[in-house]
Design an enzyme around this catalytic site. Structure first.
Site, short mmCIF file in Angstrom:
data_model
loop_
_atom_site.label_atom_id
_atom_site.label_comp_id
_atom_site.label_asym_id
_atom_site.label_seq_id
_atom_site.Cartn_x
_atom_site.Cartn_y
_atom_site.Cartn_z
N HIS A 86 -11.36 6.59 178.56
CA HIS A 86 -12.51 7.10 177.84
C HIS A 86 -12.72 8.59 178.09
O HIS A 86 -12.41 9.11 179.16
CB HIS A 86 -13.78 6.36 178.27
N CYS A 139 -11.20 10.40 173.85
CA CYS A 139 -12.12 11.02 172.90
C CYS A 139 -12.65 12.34 173.44
O CYS A 139 -12.71 12.55 174.65
CB CYS A 139 -13.28 10.08 172.61
#
Length: 392
Positions: A86, A139
């Protein structure tokens, strides 16, 4: 010439943040480094969170692994970091003139964030004549090496956009960013044209706060308290950027709010975190402060305003700072799951002797577009490294 690598994969098993393809990305890159690029297995450090027999990818362990690799480097060595997991981003802080207006972060398995400025500090310590290539399949990864020159991409700010100064603007931008992140994060499971499962690798601030509440048992963590909370949990193991922020807050508390914002400003950021506890953890005492006069607040914290081109670092990002990177699984089979960017890299370098950094990013963009993904990989490095071979 030594070749060393740190490979990091975070699937966050059993949590709300769980992903499927990050560990697979790491193992595929591990095989590629050995078979294609001539790395030795003993010179590759693995940090993965699905097997307890391996070093866990906590914030402290990741920083230690990269720092150890950089400290041992000699001119001519090849250094490589791959991160799959993440990403998140926090609004840039007080006094910062940040390229993107945000602190891009990777999210270790324990939520002890590592920021773009932390990565810049790793790169700055790389010896002359040595270079480090960083692949981040996460991301908001555009601009993950703070201040590195953007060669392919549109993450860095243009024109007059600069990070807000003052705590009122900071809190306003934090709320706005959290709402945007929440909109993205709640649409986790998407159906892609050739996959039954696609999930983005973005950790919304709302989810980060929820997971920090579980770690601390505290129910009163607010949006504007993320950095003090990270320091409260991790102490000296927290990101240097986070520790600098807390020191800045303490200086403000001691010498005055600076902007007459009272409890709605700097005191609101600290809220229920005790000033005395923070001072104790930072080992700040009156003698130290007397011997080492406090810098002006803006200088003490906003170190990123002193930009220098980072020549030794090469970042290949899975997307732009305001985009998400995909975690995909053909037919829903987690054994075959992967990061879309990592998968594109493997497809492009297979069977080719040499691929340049520029060529790799441009081909990855085309490949991902053909597959229906909206993410746009980016390249951040000095001019000298744009057409250098990928890795070595």
């Amino acid at each position: 010439m030594a070749k060393r690598a740190v490979l990091i994969g975070c699937n966050y098993p059993g949590t709300k943040a769980e992903l499927k393809g990050c560990i697979n990305d790491v193992w595929r890159m591990h095989k590629c480094l050995i078979e294609k690029y001539g790395f030795s297995d003993e010179d590759i450090t693995l940090l993965i969170d699905t097997h307890r027999s391996y070093t866990q990818p906590t914030g402290k362990n990741i920083r230690c692994a990269i720092s150890k690799m950089v400290r041992s480097a000699q001119p001519g060595d090849v250094l490589f970091v791959h991160y799959s997991g993440h990403g998140t981003r926090l609004p840039a802080e007080i006094g910062e003139d940040d390229d993107t207006g945000y602190d891009e972060c990777i999210v270790p398995t324990d939520m002890n964030l590592i920021t773009d400025e932390d990565f810049r500090d790793f790169v700055k310590r790389v010896p002359k004549g040595c270079r480090i290539t960083i692949v981040s399949d996460s991301c908001h990864s555009g601009g993950l090496i703070e201040a590195a020159k953007e060669q392919i991409g549109d993450s860095t700010k243009e024109g007059g956009h600069s990070s807000s100064s003052g705590f009122k603007n900071l809190l306003k931008r934090t709320v706005e960013d959290t709402m945007k992140s929440r909109d993205i994060g709640e649409k986790h499971d998407l159906h892609h044209w050739d996959h039954s499962y696609v999930k983005n690798r973005s950790l919304p601030l709302s989810t980060l706060i929820e997971m920090l509440k579980l770690k601390t048992g505290k129910d009163d963590i607010e949006i504007g308290e993320l950095r003090p909370t990270l320091f409260y949990i991790f102490g000296e193991d927290a990101s240097p950027k986070v520790k600098n922020f807390v020191k800045f807050v303490l200086n403000k508390l001691k010498h005055g709010g600076g902007e007459n914002e009272g409890h709605g400003g700097i005191l609101g950021l600290v809220n229920n975190l005790a000033e005395g506890l923070l001072k104790h953890m930072l080992q700040i005492d009156d003698n130290e402060e007397n011997e080492n006069p406090v810098e002006p607040a803006e200088e003490a914290y906003a170190t990123s305003t002193k930009h220098n081109i980072v020549d030794s670092g090469i970042l290949l990002s899975g997307c732009q700072t305001d985009q998400t990177s995909a975690d995909a699984s053909p037919n829903g089979n987690s054994d075959e799951a992967y990061g879309a960017f990592s998968n594109a890299i493997q497809a492009i370098i297979t069977g080719k002797d040499v691929v340049t950094n520029r060529e790799l990013i441009l081909k990855a963009r085309k490949k991902l577009h053909r597959q229906g993904y909206t993410q746009k990989p980016g390249l951040y490095c000095s001019d000298n490294n744009v057409d250098a071979p990928f890795i070595c």
